[in-house]
Design a protein around this motif. Structure first.
Motif, PDB file in Angstrom:
ATOM      1  N   LEU A  10      87.065  24.961 115.151  1.00 46.15           N
ATOM      2  CA  LEU A  10      88.282  25.410 114.945  1.00 46.15           C
ATOM      3  C   LEU A  10      88.598  27.188 115.036  1.00 46.15           C
ATOM      4  O   LEU A  10      87.759  27.797 114.402  1.00 46.15           O
ATOM      5  CB  LEU A  10      88.811  25.014 113.503  1.00 46.15           C
ATOM      6  N   VAL A  11      89.596  27.365 115.718  1.00 48.83           N
ATOM      7  CA  VAL A  11      89.899  28.919 115.937  1.00 48.83           C
ATOM      8  C   VAL A  11      91.049  29.170 115.298  1.00 48.83           C
ATOM      9  O   VAL A  11      92.294  28.775 115.648  1.00 48.83           O
ATOM     10  CB  VAL A  11      89.967  29.282 117.464  1.00 48.83           C
ATOM     11  N   ALA A  23      89.164  30.781 121.738  1.00 47.31           N
ATOM     12  CA  ALA A  23      89.427  29.452 122.213  1.00 47.31           C
ATOM     13  C   ALA A  23      89.357  28.991 123.643  1.00 47.31           C
ATOM     14  O   ALA A  23      88.788  28.184 124.060  1.00 47.31           O
ATOM     15  CB  ALA A  23      90.845  29.017 121.777  1.00 47.31           C
ATOM     16  N   ARG A  24      89.572  30.005 124.519  1.00 45.59           N
ATOM     17  CA  ARG A  24      89.332  29.672 125.864  1.00 45.59           C
ATOM     18  C   ARG A  24      88.025  29.550 126.207  1.00 45.59           C
ATOM     19  O   ARG A  24      87.485  28.719 127.080  1.00 45.59           O
ATOM     20  CB  ARG A  24      90.078  30.801 126.746  1.00 45.59           C
ATOM     21  N   ALA A  31      83.243  22.749 124.362  1.00 45.21           N
ATOM     22  CA  ALA A  31      83.690  22.162 122.888  1.00 45.21           C
ATOM     23  C   ALA A  31      85.015  21.462 122.623  1.00 45.21           C
ATOM     24  O   ALA A  31      85.936  21.923 123.755  1.00 45.21           O
ATOM     25  CB  ALA A  31      83.720  23.649 122.141  1.00 45.21           C
ATOM     26  N   ARG A  32      85.252  20.912 121.887  1.00 48.74           N
ATOM     27  CA  ARG A  32      86.552  20.065 121.597  1.00 48.74           C
ATOM     28  C   ARG A  32      87.087  21.195 120.652  1.00 48.74           C
ATOM     29  O   ARG A  32      86.416  21.440 119.409  1.00 48.74           O
ATOM     30  CB  ARG A  32      86.153  18.905 120.948  1.00 48.74           C
ATOM     31  N   VAL A  33      88.205  21.753 120.768  1.00 44.40           N
ATOM     32  CA  VAL A  33      88.899  22.825 120.020  1.00 44.40           C
ATOM     33  C   VAL A  33      90.036  22.601 119.578  1.00 44.40           C
ATOM     34  O   VAL A  33      91.006  22.177 120.093  1.00 44.40           O
ATOM     35  CB  VAL A  33      88.983  24.031 121.145  1.00 44.40           C
ATOM     36  N   PHE A  34      90.376  22.937 118.201  1.00 43.74           N
ATOM     37  CA  PHE A  34      91.526  22.935 117.542  1.00 43.74           C
ATOM     38  C   PHE A  34      91.898  24.433 117.248  1.00 43.74           C
ATOM     39  O   PHE A  34      91.119  25.192 116.718  1.00 43.74           O
ATOM     40  CB  PHE A  34      91.478  22.184 116.333  1.00 43.74           C
ATOM     41  N   VAL A  35      93.202  24.943 117.453  1.00 47.36           N
ATOM     42  CA  VAL A  35      93.618  25.904 117.441  1.00 47.36           C
ATOM     43  C   VAL A  35      94.849  26.240 116.397  1.00 47.36           C
ATOM     44  O   VAL A  35      95.805  25.370 116.470  1.00 47.36           O
ATOM     45  CB  VAL A  35      93.946  26.676 118.361  1.00 47.36           C
ATOM     46  N   GLY A  36      94.393  27.248 115.375  1.00 53.25           N
ATOM     47  CA  GLY A  36      95.734  27.558 114.765  1.00 53.25           C
ATOM     48  C   GLY A  36      96.324  28.806 115.182  1.00 53.25           C
ATOM     49  O   GLY A  36      95.608  29.770 115.358  1.00 53.25           O
ATOM     50  N   VAL A 217      84.276  40.346 123.331  1.00 51.97           N
ATOM     51  CA  VAL A 217      84.236  39.857 121.892  1.00 51.97           C
ATOM     52  C   VAL A 217      84.111  38.292 122.001  1.00 51.97           C
ATOM     53  O   VAL A 217      83.183  37.892 120.986  1.00 51.97           O
ATOM     54  CB  VAL A 217      85.604  40.332 121.254  1.00 51.97           C
ATOM     55  N   ALA A 218      84.648  37.640 122.666  1.00 51.21           N
ATOM     56  CA  ALA A 218      84.693  36.254 122.645  1.00 51.21           C
ATOM     57  C   ALA A 218      83.436  36.000 122.988  1.00 51.21           C
ATOM     58  O   ALA A 218      82.570  34.901 122.241  1.00 51.21           O
ATOM     59  CB  ALA A 218      85.537  35.450 123.537  1.00 51.21           C
ATOM     60  N   GLU A 219      82.773  36.144 123.823  1.00 49.63           N
ATOM     61  CA  GLU A 219      81.400  35.826 124.176  1.00 49.63           C
ATOM     62  C   GLU A 219      80.196  36.276 123.191  1.00 49.63           C
ATOM     63  O   GLU A 219      79.453  35.504 123.022  1.00 49.63           O
ATOM     64  CB  GLU A 219      80.726  36.696 125.522  1.00 49.63           C
ATOM     65  N   PHE A 220      80.299  37.379 122.503  1.00 47.34           N
ATOM     66  CA  PHE A 220      79.683  37.685 121.462  1.00 47.34           C
ATOM     67  C   PHE A 220      79.892  36.748 120.062  1.00 47.34           C
ATOM     68  O   PHE A 220      78.767  36.347 119.615  1.00 47.34           O
ATOM     69  CB  PHE A 220      79.900  39.116 120.792  1.00 47.34           C
ATOM     70  N   ILE A 221      80.959  36.313 120.100  1.00 48.81           N
ATOM     71  CA  ILE A 221      81.406  35.210 119.119  1.00 48.81           C
ATOM     72  C   ILE A 221      80.537  34.031 119.257  1.00 48.81           C
ATOM     73  O   ILE A 221      80.178  33.249 118.583  1.00 48.81           O
ATOM     74  CB  ILE A 221      82.771  34.959 118.914  1.00 48.81           C
TER      75      ILE A 221
END
Length: 246
Positions: A10-11, A23-24, A31-36, A217-221
């Motif tokens: 969940l992002v 999310a991307r 991953a199976r992704v749900f985004v808010g 930043v996403a890659e670090f997350i």
């Protein structure tokens, strides 16, 4: 990155910037992704562009809305294992504390700090039910050091650091890790819209002399969500080109 295949994530704050980049990246890693997101239009766009993603608007200031979002994510995928909380606003242009509008102060705190609390409150039981999990909260370099004229944002992002550490200590013995990332200035749409004079100042504030890219930043997350950081919890990681080292 097979470590994310069949994982559920969940992002929040995924309508643009770091949240969208994360999310991307998770989607691309299997991953199976749900985004808010903030708006229905953002939700529809992401669902068109990222097949299999599930998206829904959510106002994190509203605890009932956050509870519904988490329930939707669990209903969509059967469980929830990874969470990334990226919702945040900066507030007005730099304003001295004596001139700061209390209504605006309350809005920033409600979004950046209380909204983060709402996310954790409802995410944690879902991760505990899955028996494992990792959470990454987005703070800021200004959650580590101060900045004049941005009292509400700075206070809220410092609060995110404290909330992250408290949650990490509460959850360490049940296998849920909680960390925070503290970026400097990132080339998000909002930052890029600030104008060239402001962008020059932003770049100069980083000893590396440039802005971070959202994808960096996403890659670090993703590293912090992955088993590669299995012994990391309760930490705040500056990703700021040396900003807080000065």
């Amino acid at each position: 990155m097979s470590e994310f295949v069949d994982k559920t994530a969940l992002v929040t704050g995924a309508g643009s910037g770091i949240g969208e980049a994360t999310a991307r990246a998770l989607h691309g890693a299997g991953a199976r992704v749900f985004v808010g997101v903030h708006t229905l239009e953002q939700a529809q766009r992401l669902q068109r562009e990222l097949p299999g993603i599930v998206a829904a608007p959510c106002d994190v200031r509203d605890p009932a809305a956050v509870e519904r979002m988490v329930a939707q994510a669990v209903a969509a995928f059967g469980r929830l294992e990874l969470c990334v909380n990226c919702v945040g606003i900066t507030g007005p242009a730099p304003t001295p504390i004596a001139d700061y509008d209390p209504t605006v102060w309350a809005e920033v705190i409600a979004t950046d700090l209380t909204g983060m609390f709402h996310c954790l409150k409802y995410q944690v039981p879902a991760l505990a039910a899955a028996g494992t999990g990792a959470i990454v909260n987005l703070s800021s370099a200004n959650g580590v050091v101060g900045i004049p004229g941005m009292a509400a944002y700075t206070a809220a992002k410092h609060g995110v650091v404290g909330l992250t550490r408290s949650a990490a200590l509460e959850l360490a013995n049940i296998g849920i890790r909680v960390n925070a990332v503290a970026p400097g200035y990132v080339a998000t749409p909002k930052v890029l819209a600030a104008g060239e004079d402001a962008l020059t100042l932003f770049r100069q504030s980083h000893p590396m002399g440039r802005l971070a890219e959202p994808e960096e930043v996403a890659e670090f997350i993703l590293f912090l969500l992955s088993p590669r950081s299995a012994f990391a919890t309760g930490a705040v990681y500056a990703l700021d080109g040396g900003y807080t080292a000065q």
